[in-house]
Structures are given as C-alpha cells and as structure tokens.
Design a protein around this motif. Structure first.
Motif, PDB file in Angstrom:
ATOM      1  N   ASP A   1       0.838  -1.204   0.000  1.00 54.06           N
ATOM      2  CA  ASP A   1       0.000   0.000   0.000  1.00 54.06           C
ATOM      3  C   ASP A   1       0.874   1.256   0.000  1.00 54.06           C
ATOM      4  OD1 ASP A   1       1.004  -0.107   2.545  1.00 54.06           O
ATOM      5  OD2 ASP A   1      -0.934  -0.027   3.582  1.00 54.06           O
ATOM      6  N   LEU A   2       2.120   1.101  -0.454  1.00 54.37           N
ATOM      7  CA  LEU A   2       3.049   2.229  -0.495  1.00 54.37           C
ATOM      8  C   LEU A   2       2.931   2.917  -1.850  1.00 54.37           C
ATOM      9  CD1 LEU A   2       6.163   0.343   0.981  1.00 54.37           C
ATOM     10  CD2 LEU A   2       4.395   1.596   2.237  1.00 54.37           C
ATOM     11  N   VAL A   3       2.633   4.212  -1.835  1.00 50.11           N
ATOM     12  CA  VAL A   3       2.431   4.976  -3.069  1.00 50.11           C
ATOM     13  C   VAL A   3       3.416   6.147  -3.061  1.00 50.11           C
ATOM     14  CG1 VAL A   3       0.772   6.359  -4.375  1.00 50.11           C
ATOM     15  CG2 VAL A   3       0.017   4.280  -3.201  1.00 50.11           C
ATOM     16  N   VAL A   4       4.237   6.230  -4.110  1.00 50.93           N
ATOM     17  CA  VAL A   4       5.354   7.179  -4.094  1.00 50.93           C
ATOM     18  C   VAL A   4       5.609   7.822  -5.460  1.00 50.93           C
ATOM     19  CG1 VAL A   4       6.593   5.960  -2.239  1.00 50.93           C
ATOM     20  CG2 VAL A   4       7.008   5.307  -4.624  1.00 50.93           C
ATOM     21  N   ASN A   5       6.413   8.883  -5.413  1.00 54.94           N
ATOM     22  CA  ASN A   5       7.011   9.463  -6.609  1.00 54.94           C
ATOM     23  C   ASN A   5       7.925   8.380  -7.201  1.00 54.94           C
ATOM     24  OD1 ASN A   5       8.841  10.864  -8.354  1.00 54.94           O
ATOM     25  ND2 ASN A   5       8.764  12.705  -7.083  1.00 54.94           N
ATOM     26  N   PRO A   6       7.846   8.090  -8.513  1.00 53.80           N
ATOM     27  CA  PRO A   6       8.691   7.030  -9.066  1.00 53.80           C
ATOM     28  C   PRO A   6      10.196   7.303  -8.967  1.00 53.80           C
ATOM     29  CG  PRO A   6       7.457   8.146 -10.812  1.00 53.80           C
ATOM     30  CD  PRO A   6       6.915   8.643  -9.513  1.00 53.80           C
ATOM     31  N   VAL A   7      10.577   8.551  -8.738  1.00 53.99           N
ATOM     32  CA  VAL A   7      11.990   8.862  -8.510  1.00 53.99           C
ATOM     33  C   VAL A   7      12.220   8.997  -7.008  1.00 53.99           C
ATOM     34  CG1 VAL A   7      13.869  10.499  -8.914  1.00 53.99           C
ATOM     35  CG2 VAL A   7      12.237  10.008 -10.741  1.00 53.99           C
TER      36      VAL A   7
END
Length: 311
Positions: free
Chosen positions: A11-17
């Motif tokens: 459930d971790l959602v992040v900036n791809p960088v």
C-alpha cells in the motif's frame, strides 16, 4: 504534478523517482563524505517531492539512518514519506557477516526504528541471506513485525532466485532489490520475470553504474577508487561502454535532457520496476534525478536503447 506509483502489491504509493543514500553517512563505503551536504540532500529531496528514501544499517553502521532520522524529524513530514532500510549485517573485528535469525532481525529493526526516530518502517529488507537460517523463517519474523504495525512491507536483497522462492513460499515478500543496469542485464533472465509474475516490485541498485551511464566520463578519465576495479571500467569494455553512452547522448540531446535522465526513464518502462533509487550525495544530484519525471520515451526510443545495450 508527478504521477505517483504503487510499489508492487504493497500500500506504499510514491514518486517514481526516489533516492538511494549509501553516500549519506556511509563513511565505511566512501571516503571523505560531507555530512552537511548529505543532510542538505535529504532536506532538499523531501522539500521537492521525493518521498521514497532508501537506506540501510550497512551505510555507515547506522549513521545514514541517523542523519535521515534527524532531517525527517526536522521537516515534520514523516507521514508523507516512505522509508526503506535493511538489516542483517553484523560487524566484528573480523569484518562483516550476516545474521537472519528471527530474534536478531527483530532486534535490528528496533535499533533502526530508534536511529530513524520513528515508530514504524515502511519497507524493511533482509540485506543479505545468511548460511543457516531457513529463508521462510526469517521472512516469517518480519511478517510478525508487519502484523504488529512496526513495518508495512517486506523486502529481500541480494538473494539468489532459489533463495527468493524459498523465502517467498508463503507469499509474504513484497519487494526484491538487486543489481540491474543497462550494462548488467542478467536480472532479465529470471529475476525480473519472477517479480512481474509474483507481483513483487523489483528495485534496482547500481542503476547508473558508478556514474558510467551518466555520460560524464571519457576515454581519458582516470579512476583510483572502487571504479578502477570494476570490469565496466577496464580497457576495451570501457571504450565500448563509452560508445554506447554516446548513442544515448543523441536521444538526450533531442529531448533537451541529460543522459542519466534518459537511462533512468528507460528503467521505469520495465514491467516489474515501479520506482528508481539513484544514489545521491548532494542536493544538486537530487535536483538532476528529479528531471527524470519530465522524460517521456517513445516506443521507438525504448527499443533503440534496448538494442544498443542488448545482453
């Protein structure tokens, strides 16, 4: 506004960088690191939209975690961030070994929590396998910590394909971290397909091959550090690699961006790769990596890069 990505089945959602931090406090790995520049890099990253920070106990025997914990606390943005760290190394006078025993992993997670000044870690990796502990048992210990809310996701690093399958027999593993770059594509044989099939996120280390894939070196560049010993930097191989990088430079030039950003953007087109964590040691490098989000490769460019660096 950057489109965020979900890391595999977590459930971790992040900036791809994201950012790798072995050069922030990793004094045992790199000589002459500037801690203030490291702190500034973390501060800059957090204030400019990077929300995925990858560290490890191994980086400075906990010093990297301490510096990150200090800046995260200062910014007050802990809940906006996804922090990954790694446990298993044991340092003695004889050097480094690894311990995956459940009791040891749990104690090391507690130590990391203290250094990071947090009450949960978003992603915890077993950094290296040991000889003795059954792999599924080691992962089971992390699953217990996940059930207690101390960690949110489970990762493995530097495990062989066989060891990953053994460790993941209950389906508890979320992420695998291993070496992968345009110059070392061996992960494409088994690891990346397994990750895609099992809905694991593959997070690579060494994406820019110690700077070789940034386009900053030429045939006269001299290396008197660890790079000098790497096969990528030797004789004919080095000349061939530089030639390939020059072909990427043409694509970068047409797009008005840097070679490194084209390379990093290419990785994000791979099936099992959701996020990249290029290493940084200062704020300028963070700023440069963030430009990857502005690079959009056509299918033709993706195929061209693939062909230039064919295994």
């Amino acid at each position: 506004m950057t489109n965020k990505v979900q890391i595999g089945k977590t459930d971790l959602v992040v900036n791809p960088v994201g950012m790798g931090t072995n050069k922030i406090g990793g004094h045992n790995l790199f000589p002459n690191l500037d801690e203030d520049a490291g702190r500034e890099a973390v501060r800059f990253a957090i204030n400019h939209g990077i929300d995925f920070i990858d560290t490890a106990y191994l980086y400075g025997k906990g010093r990297s975690e301490e510096l990150i914990g200090e800046i995260v606390e200062e910014t007050g943005k802990r809940s906006d961030l996804v922090i990954a760290t790694k446990v298993s190394p044991v340092f003695t006078d004889d050097g480094m070994s690894n311990n995956n025993a459940p009791s040891y992993l749990k104690q090391e997670v507690e130590n990391s929590l203290k250094r990071l000044k947090t009450d949960y870690i978003d992603l915890i990796y077993i950094h290296y396998p040991d000889e003795d502990t059954p792999k599924a048992e080691a992962v089971g210990a992390l699953k217990e910590l996940k059930d207690e809310g101390k960690i949110r996701a489970i990762g493995l690093s530097n495990f062989s394909m066989e060891q990953i399958k053994e460790a993941n027999q209950d389906g508890y593993v979320d992420v695998y971290q291993g070496e992968y770059s345009l110059l070392n594509r061996s992960a494409e044989k088994e690891l990346l397909p397994y990750a895609a099939e099992s809905n694991l996120s593959f997070i690579q280390y060494f994406p820019l091959v110690a700077g070789l894939l940034t386009g900053k070196y030429n045939k006269d560049s001299q290396f008197n550090d660890m790079r000098g010993g790497l096969p990528y930097f030797q004789g004919e191989a080095f000349a061939n690699n530089l030639e390939k990088v020059e072909q990427i430079r043409k694509i970068a030039y047409e797009k008005g961006t840097e070679v490194a950003n084209v390379v990093l953007a290419w990785y994000l087109t791979r099936d099992a790769i959701d996020v990249i964590i290029p290493g940084v040691k200062n704020a300028e490098q963070v700023q440069s990596n963030l430009k990857t989000n502005d690079v959009s490769l056509t299918s033709n460019e993706i195929e061209t890069i693939d062909r230039i660096f064919k295994r």
